[in-house]
Design an enzyme around this catalytic site. Structure first.
Site, PDB file in Angstrom:
ATOM      1  N   ASP A   7       0.776  -1.233  -0.296  1.00  0.00           N
ATOM      2  CA  ASP A   7      -0.193  -0.295   0.122  1.00  0.00           C
ATOM      3  C   ASP A   7       0.994   1.032  -0.344  1.00  0.00           C
ATOM      4  O   ASP A   7       1.169   1.958   1.151  1.00  0.00           O
ATOM      5  CB  ASP A   7      -0.660   0.255   1.589  1.00  0.00           C
ATOM      6  CG  ASP A   7      -1.500   1.299   1.463  1.00  0.00           C
ATOM      7  OD1 ASP A   7      -2.102   1.556   0.306  1.00  0.00           O
ATOM      8  OD2 ASP A   7      -2.093   1.841   2.575  1.00  0.00           O
ATOM      9  N   GLU A  68      -0.583  -1.306  -4.646  1.00  0.00           N
ATOM     10  CA  GLU A  68      -2.153  -0.319  -5.363  1.00  0.00           C
ATOM     11  C   GLU A  68      -1.772   0.542  -6.208  1.00  0.00           C
ATOM     12  O   GLU A  68      -0.975   1.001  -6.495  1.00  0.00           O
ATOM     13  CB  GLU A  68      -2.809   0.318  -4.133  1.00  0.00           C
ATOM     14  CG  GLU A  68      -4.126   1.129  -4.442  1.00  0.00           C
ATOM     15  CD  GLU A  68      -4.717   1.510  -2.697  1.00  0.00           C
ATOM     16  OE1 GLU A  68      -4.862   0.268  -1.782  1.00  0.00           O
ATOM     17  OE2 GLU A  68      -4.302   2.839  -2.890  1.00  0.00           O
ATOM     18  N   ASP A 141      -2.288   1.517   7.001  1.00  0.00           N
ATOM     19  CA  ASP A 141      -1.645   0.422   5.815  1.00  0.00           C
ATOM     20  C   ASP A 141      -1.466  -0.475   6.028  1.00  0.00           C
ATOM     21  O   ASP A 141      -1.068  -1.562   4.788  1.00  0.00           O
ATOM     22  CB  ASP A 141      -0.357   1.942   5.573  1.00  0.00           C
ATOM     23  CG  ASP A 141      -0.767   3.370   6.163  1.00  0.00           C
ATOM     24  OD1 ASP A 141      -1.566   4.029   4.712  1.00  0.00           O
ATOM     25  OD2 ASP A 141      -1.003   3.438   7.804  1.00  0.00           O
TER      26      ASP A 141
END
Length: 175
Positions: A7, A68, A141
């Protein structure tokens, strides 16, 4: 299949490692958050992120990396840092010779919760349940990185197998 999910973020970059197979429950291997100081020079922050991700790839030896995909945000400064961190994450996987796949937040949400509109709390709850964790991974996160890894195991693993089968069929071979 072992997947390292990222992430991306310049101040906080979540990293999660899971093992699993499509259609089966995944197992937690580890999760981390790589921090950089916003007061530091950008080049040093990116270098720290690069070294940290490279070390985690070397330590955990994943079969693939899931990152991501950067999407448009209202704060241009935030999206720039996220894009830079994303590039470092993609490079860490590529440098190790691993397949790297990017997923949109809605793809990850749909894979993990069944709804592309899930909120952070729903995502964290599902990651905790799916990995059978005693408590939610923190900070968010880390939970997001684990969700990316789960998404890739379930969706990307199937895509990879289909692509490999198609490639073998084009070559005329079977295995």
């Amino acid at each position: 299949m072992r997947v390292l999910g990222v992430d991306p973020g310049l101040t906080r970059c979540g990293v999660g490692v899971v093992e699993g197979r499509p259609g089966r429950p995944c197992a937690l291997v580890a999760y981390y958050v790589v921090y950089t100081d916003p007061e530091d020079d950008l080049a040093l922050r990116l270098l720290h992120l690069d070294r940290s991700l490279g070390d985690l790839v070397s330590e955990h030896r994943p079969d693939a990396v899931a990152v991501e995909r950067v999407f448009s945000q209202h704060n241009v400064r935030t999206v720039m840092g996220t894009a830079q961190a994303s590039g470092v994450a993609v490079l860490a996987g590529a440098r190790a010779g691993l397949p790297v796949t990017t997923y949109t937040p809605s793809e990850v949400k749909a894979a993990v919760t069944g709804s592309g509109q899930a909120d952070k709390k729903q995502m964290t709850t599902m990651v905790t349940r799916l990995l059978r964790l005693p408590e939610p991974p923190k900070p968010a996160d880390a939970a997001d990185a684990l969700a990316l890894a789960i998404c890739h195991v379930w969706r990307g693993g199937t895509r990879s197998k289909l692509a490999e089968a198609a490639q073998r069929a084009r070559r005329g071979g079977t295995r």
